[in-house]
Design a protein around this motif. Structure first.
Motif, PDB file in Angstrom:
ATOM      1  N   LYS A   2     150.133  81.815 -28.255  1.00 23.33           N
ATOM      2  CA  LYS A   2     149.280  82.926 -27.868  1.00 23.33           C
ATOM      3  C   LYS A   2     147.908  82.401 -27.470  1.00 23.33           C
ATOM      4  N   ILE A   3     147.319  83.055 -26.476  1.00 23.45           N
ATOM      5  CA  ILE A   3     146.016  82.645 -25.979  1.00 23.45           C
ATOM      6  C   ILE A   3     145.208  83.892 -25.619  1.00 23.45           C
ATOM      7  N   ARG A   4     143.946  83.877 -25.956  1.00 24.57           N
ATOM      8  CA  ARG A   4     143.046  84.987 -25.628  1.00 24.57           C
ATOM      9  C   ARG A   4     142.082  84.510 -24.548  1.00 24.57           C
ATOM     10  N   VAL A   5     142.010  85.282 -23.462  1.00 21.68           N
ATOM     11  CA  VAL A   5     141.265  84.864 -22.274  1.00 21.68           C
ATOM     12  C   VAL A   5     140.270  85.951 -21.887  1.00 21.68           C
ATOM     13  N   ALA A   6     139.099  85.532 -21.414  1.00 20.69           N
ATOM     14  CA  ALA A   6     138.086  86.481 -20.948  1.00 20.69           C
ATOM     15  C   ALA A   6     137.551  86.038 -19.599  1.00 20.69           C
ATOM     16  N   THR A   7     137.114  86.999 -18.793  1.00 24.68           N
ATOM     17  CA  THR A   7     136.414  86.691 -17.545  1.00 24.68           C
ATOM     18  C   THR A   7     135.167  87.558 -17.459  1.00 24.68           C
ATOM     19  N   TYR A   8     134.066  86.958 -16.951  1.00 24.18           N
ATOM     20  CA  TYR A   8     132.774  87.655 -17.017  1.00 24.18           C
ATOM     21  C   TYR A   8     131.844  87.107 -15.942  1.00 24.18           C
ATOM     22  N   ASN A   9     131.322  87.995 -15.110  1.00 23.72           N
ATOM     23  CA  ASN A   9     130.251  87.654 -14.183  1.00 23.72           C
ATOM     24  C   ASN A   9     128.935  87.910 -14.912  1.00 23.72           C
ATOM     25  N   ILE A  10     128.183  86.860 -15.208  1.00 22.18           N
ATOM     26  CA  ILE A  10     127.018  86.990 -16.094  1.00 22.18           C
ATOM     27  C   ILE A  10     125.706  87.201 -15.349  1.00 22.18           C
ATOM     28  N   HIS A  11     125.760  87.386 -14.028  1.00 20.11           N
ATOM     29  CA  HIS A  11     124.557  87.741 -13.253  1.00 20.11           C
ATOM     30  C   HIS A  11     123.446  86.711 -13.440  1.00 20.11           C
ATOM     31  N   LYS A  12     123.842  85.437 -13.465  1.00 17.98           N
ATOM     32  CA  LYS A  12     122.923  84.294 -13.558  1.00 17.98           C
ATOM     33  C   LYS A  12     122.127  84.259 -14.861  1.00 17.98           C
ATOM     34  N   GLY A  13     122.563  85.014 -15.856  1.00  9.58           N
ATOM     35  CA  GLY A  13     121.880  84.971 -17.146  1.00  9.58           C
ATOM     36  C   GLY A  13     120.633  85.808 -17.228  1.00  9.58           C
ATOM     37  N   VAL A  14     120.442  86.730 -16.274  1.00  9.76           N
ATOM     38  CA  VAL A  14     119.280  87.614 -16.307  1.00  9.76           C
ATOM     39  C   VAL A  14     119.754  89.061 -16.219  1.00  9.76           C
ATOM     40  N   SER A  15     118.929  89.981 -16.705  1.00 14.24           N
ATOM     41  CA  SER A  15     119.296  91.392 -16.712  1.00 14.24           C
ATOM     42  C   SER A  15     119.339  91.950 -15.296  1.00 14.24           C
ATOM     43  N   SER A  16     120.107  93.029 -15.138  1.00 15.02           N
ATOM     44  CA  SER A  16     120.224  93.654 -13.827  1.00 15.02           C
ATOM     45  C   SER A  16     118.906  94.277 -13.388  1.00 15.02           C
ATOM     46  N   PHE A  17     118.120  94.736 -14.365  1.00 16.48           N
ATOM     47  CA  PHE A  17     116.822  95.329 -14.077  1.00 16.48           C
ATOM     48  C   PHE A  17     115.724  94.394 -14.578  1.00 16.48           C
ATOM     49  N   ARG A  18     114.730  94.180 -13.772  1.00 20.68           N
ATOM     50  CA  ARG A  18     113.563  93.363 -14.093  1.00 20.68           C
ATOM     51  C   ARG A  18     113.874  91.872 -14.188  1.00 20.68           C
ATOM     52  N   SER A  19     115.137  91.487 -14.119  1.00 19.52           N
ATOM     53  CA  SER A  19     115.534  90.073 -14.108  1.00 19.52           C
ATOM     54  C   SER A  19     114.938  89.286 -15.271  1.00 19.52           C
ATOM     55  N   THR A  20     115.023  89.845 -16.459  1.00 20.49           N
ATOM     56  CA  THR A  20     114.558  89.135 -17.650  1.00 20.49           C
ATOM     57  C   THR A  20     115.717  88.332 -18.248  1.00 20.49           C
ATOM     58  N   PRO A  21     115.446  87.156 -18.812  1.00 23.58           N
ATOM     59  CA  PRO A  21     116.513  86.300 -19.337  1.00 23.58           C
ATOM     60  C   PRO A  21     117.324  86.979 -20.442  1.00 23.58           C
ATOM     61  N   ARG A  22     118.628  86.768 -20.386  1.00 22.95           N
ATOM     62  CA  ARG A  22     119.552  87.296 -21.389  1.00 22.95           C
ATOM     63  C   ARG A  22     120.477  86.187 -21.909  1.00 22.95           C
ATOM     64  N   VAL A  23     120.019  84.949 -21.811  1.00 23.80           N
ATOM     65  CA  VAL A  23     120.897  83.820 -22.110  1.00 23.80           C
ATOM     66  C   VAL A  23     121.278  83.777 -23.581  1.00 23.80           C
ATOM     67  N   LEU A  24     120.329  83.987 -24.475  1.00 22.90           N
ATOM     68  CA  LEU A  24     120.634  83.983 -25.902  1.00 22.90           C
ATOM     69  C   LEU A  24     121.617  85.091 -26.257  1.00 22.90           C
ATOM     70  N   ALA A  25     121.368  86.292 -25.741  1.00 20.94           N
ATOM     71  CA  ALA A  25     122.257  87.420 -26.024  1.00 20.94           C
ATOM     72  C   ALA A  25     123.634  87.195 -25.407  1.00 20.94           C
ATOM     73  N   LEU A  26     123.681  86.548 -24.247  1.00 17.95           N
ATOM     74  CA  LEU A  26     124.969  86.266 -23.607  1.00 17.95           C
ATOM     75  C   LEU A  26     125.792  85.287 -24.436  1.00 17.95           C
ATOM     76  N   LYS A  27     125.142  84.293 -25.006  1.00 21.26           N
ATOM     77  CA  LYS A  27     125.874  83.339 -25.840  1.00 21.26           C
ATOM     78  C   LYS A  27     126.503  84.048 -27.037  1.00 21.26           C
ATOM     79  N   LYS A  28     125.771  84.958 -27.651  1.00 24.06           N
ATOM     80  CA  LYS A  28     126.323  85.724 -28.772  1.00 24.06           C
ATOM     81  C   LYS A  28     127.465  86.626 -28.297  1.00 24.06           C
TER      82      LYS A  28
END
Length: 272
Positions: A2-28
């Motif tokens: 068994k294998i669990r797989v995910a796919t995710y477009n992370i928008h370069k690690g910044v929020s959709s609005f105001r383009s503020t970094p979300r890298v720490l939250a993305l890692k979590k």
């Protein structure tokens, strides 16, 4: 296996609005997938401007920008990582990435750019698992329909040339195929199934009888993943060959809407 797989477009690690970094939250958030393999698109390999503004030396804990490339930061010490650089500019570059709990035996990034205004690629990785090799293809296709058709042809050729007919395959990413015009081509030429299509097909046997009587075919549609705040367009896909699809879902809600403009897909697979 068994294998669990995910796919995710992370928008370069910044929020959709105001383009503020979300890298720490993305890692979590990626950790919450509890996935063995994660397909990522729009991964920032380097961005000098964000590094200068939000880097560790600036000490901005809420809008942190790590010194390491994003795929390396997400992988940490527990996962293997591969990166395919696609778009290059003066202050950095971004592309596709794969995170894996299994060793990555080999990787190659295929340039499928169709014109000068969009740089696109297919990242092919071969994973070494206890049940044998698995071929993974991280995909991010173009914004124009003609380009997507030609890039899909390139994807088909890439898979046929690099993976044997009996070898398990996972193709996942952002296809930008909002009208769902590419799935039939992939199914017919590669023998893959889209994870949500497969679940819908298995759960609608009574509907199949009604359609057969009426002389109609089942209408297969992928899941809605964009925009993350209120998913409507069907842009992100996961196609598999050599696997049984046990479960698939789109993760959406306020938590995910703050991280990227796309909602992630997670699927549980059983190696056939």
């Amino acid at each position: 296996m068994k294998i669990r797989v995910a796919t995710y477009n992370i928008h370069k690690g910044v929020s959709s609005f105001r383009s503020t970094p979300r890298v720490l939250a993305l890692k979590k958030a990626i950790g919450l997938f509890d996935a063995n393999v994660v397909f990522l698109q729009e991964v920032q390999g380097r961005h000098d401007r964000y590094q200068a503004r939000y880097g560790e030396k600036v000490r901005s804990p809420h809008h942190h920008w790590p010194e390491a490339a994003q795929h390396e930061f997400f992988a940490g010490e527990s996962l293997h990582a591969a990166y395919g650089m696609n778009a290059v500019y003066d202050h950095g570059h971004h592309g596709n990435a794969l995170l894996s709990a299994y060793p990555i035996a080999n990787m190659h990034n295929h340039d499928i750019s169709d014109h000068a205004y969009e740089q696109r690629g297919i990242l092919h990785c071969i994973l070494e698992t206890e049940a044998g090799n698995i071929h993974c293809y991280v995909v991010h296709l173009g914004l124009f329909e003609g380009s997507r058709r030609r890039q899909t042809d390139a994807l088909v050729n890439c898979v046929k040339e690099s993976a044997g007919e009996n070898e398990p395959v996972i193709i996942a990413g952002d296809f930008n195929d909002w009208r769902n015009t590419l799935s039939d081509c992939l199914r017919l030429k590669l023998g893959v199934v889209e994870v949500f299509d497969e679940l819908e097909r298995r759960s609608s046997r009574i509907g199949d009888l009604v359609r057969n009587v009426a002389g109609r075919q089942q209408r297969l549609v992928p899941a809605r993943t964009f925009p993350a705040a209120l998913p409507w367009f069907r842009l992100d896909r996961m196609y598999v060959r050599g696997f049984k699809v046990e479960h698939a879902e789109v993760l959406h809600g306020p938590q995910w809407a703050r991280l990227s403009d796309h909602a992630p897909i997670v699927a549980n697979l059983q190696l056939a």
